[in-house]
Design a protein around this motif. Sequence first.
Motif, PDB file in Angstrom:
ATOM      1  N   PRO A  13       0.833  -1.204   0.000  1.00  0.00           N
ATOM      2  CA  PRO A  13       0.000   0.000   0.000  1.00  0.00           C
ATOM      3  C   PRO A  13       0.867   1.253   0.000  1.00  0.00           C
ATOM      4  O   PRO A  13       1.933   1.295   0.621  1.00  0.00           O
ATOM      5  CB  PRO A  13      -0.798  -0.112   1.302  1.00  0.00           C
ATOM      6  N   GLY A  14       0.409   2.270  -0.718  1.00  0.00           N
ATOM      7  CA  GLY A  14       1.136   3.519  -0.780  1.00  0.00           C
ATOM      8  C   GLY A  14       1.163   4.222   0.562  1.00  0.00           C
ATOM      9  O   GLY A  14       0.281   4.043   1.402  1.00  0.00           O
ATOM     10  N   GLU A  15       2.197   5.034   0.753  1.00  0.00           N
ATOM     11  CA  GLU A  15       2.382   5.792   1.990  1.00  0.00           C
ATOM     12  C   GLU A  15       2.657   7.254   1.640  1.00  0.00           C
ATOM     13  O   GLU A  15       3.111   7.561   0.539  1.00  0.00           O
ATOM     14  CB  GLU A  15       3.577   5.227   2.770  1.00  0.00           C
ATOM     15  N   THR A  16       2.429   8.123   2.601  1.00  0.00           N
ATOM     16  CA  THR A  16       2.661   9.549   2.387  1.00  0.00           C
ATOM     17  C   THR A  16       4.105   9.814   1.945  1.00  0.00           C
ATOM     18  O   THR A  16       4.343  10.671   1.097  1.00  0.00           O
ATOM     19  CB  THR A  16       2.338  10.341   3.672  1.00  0.00           C
ATOM     20  N   ILE A  49     -10.250   4.926  -2.497  1.00  0.00           N
ATOM     21  CA  ILE A  49      -9.137   4.856  -3.440  1.00  0.00           C
ATOM     22  C   ILE A  49      -8.061   3.949  -2.857  1.00  0.00           C
ATOM     23  O   ILE A  49      -7.723   4.069  -1.678  1.00  0.00           O
ATOM     24  CB  ILE A  49      -8.560   6.250  -3.751  1.00  0.00           C
ATOM     25  N   SER A  50      -7.558   3.062  -3.676  1.00  0.00           N
ATOM     26  CA  SER A  50      -6.416   2.235  -3.282  1.00  0.00           C
ATOM     27  C   SER A  50      -5.197   2.697  -4.065  1.00  0.00           C
ATOM     28  O   SER A  50      -5.272   2.883  -5.281  1.00  0.00           O
ATOM     29  CB  SER A  50      -6.671   0.759  -3.606  1.00  0.00           C
ATOM     30  N   VAL A  51      -4.093   2.874  -3.361  1.00  0.00           N
ATOM     31  CA  VAL A  51      -2.824   3.207  -3.986  1.00  0.00           C
ATOM     32  C   VAL A  51      -1.852   2.077  -3.660  1.00  0.00           C
ATOM     33  O   VAL A  51      -1.620   1.764  -2.493  1.00  0.00           O
ATOM     34  CB  VAL A  51      -2.254   4.546  -3.466  1.00  0.00           C
ATOM     35  N   LEU A  52      -1.327   1.460  -4.701  1.00  0.00           N
ATOM     36  CA  LEU A  52      -0.324   0.417  -4.541  1.00  0.00           C
ATOM     37  C   LEU A  52       0.999   0.971  -5.038  1.00  0.00           C
ATOM     38  O   LEU A  52       1.058   1.564  -6.118  1.00  0.00           O
ATOM     39  CB  LEU A  52      -0.703  -0.818  -5.348  1.00  0.00           C
ATOM     40  N   THR A  53       2.050   0.784  -4.256  1.00  0.00           N
ATOM     41  CA  THR A  53       3.353   1.300  -4.625  1.00  0.00           C
ATOM     42  C   THR A  53       4.328   0.139  -4.778  1.00  0.00           C
ATOM     43  O   THR A  53       4.407  -0.733  -3.913  1.00  0.00           O
ATOM     44  CB  THR A  53       3.880   2.274  -3.555  1.00  0.00           C
ATOM     45  N   ALA A  54       5.060   0.133  -5.885  1.00  0.00           N
ATOM     46  CA  ALA A  54       6.134  -0.832  -6.107  1.00  0.00           C
ATOM     47  C   ALA A  54       7.416  -0.191  -5.588  1.00  0.00           C
ATOM     48  O   ALA A  54       7.767   0.923  -5.993  1.00  0.00           O
ATOM     49  CB  ALA A  54       6.257  -1.163  -7.589  1.00  0.00           C
ATOM     50  N   VAL A  55       8.102  -0.876  -4.684  1.00  0.00           N
ATOM     51  CA  VAL A  55       9.287  -0.330  -4.030  1.00  0.00           C
ATOM     52  C   VAL A  55      10.468  -1.257  -4.275  1.00  0.00           C
ATOM     53  O   VAL A  55      10.358  -2.480  -4.127  1.00  0.00           O
ATOM     54  CB  VAL A  55       9.036  -0.168  -2.513  1.00  0.00           C
TER      55      VAL A  55
END
Length: 156
Positions: A13-16, A49-55
Amino acid sequence: MTKAAAGPVLIRPGETADVDAMVQIENAAFPTDRLNHKAMRRSLRSPTISVLTAVQDGAPVGYALLHRRRGSSIVQLASIAVAASAAGRGLGKRLLEAAEREAARHGGRRVRLEVRPDNKGALALYEGAGYRRFDTIEKYYSDGTPAWRYEKELGP
């Protein structure tokens, strides 16, 4: 000297703390109609809203943004982008698959999206994943380019 191999990519999940990097990825990926810092932060706070982040190696290298409407089984893939430094390694496909799982987790039965007809990489990604074009919206983007609408049934 050779460059060290990059570590594995985690999709979470995305973060600030991801906002600056996601906006940079967005700006590099899209010629028009880009999300800004305020829109990204608002997305992270939204319950629909869902935010997925690739890290990779602690830094965002891609993201996917999904909009859900209460009571609807259709989930909108609003944006998906991969940093140029991570392109060509299947990350877009992994993000799309993660977005579909996230949509299904929230009761989504179909995923819809709009894409520029000149975005050949995205078209190949979506069509290869089973998305089917069902409509065109003329003059959709701010530069007058139309959008092709795609949809995929997620199954039972």
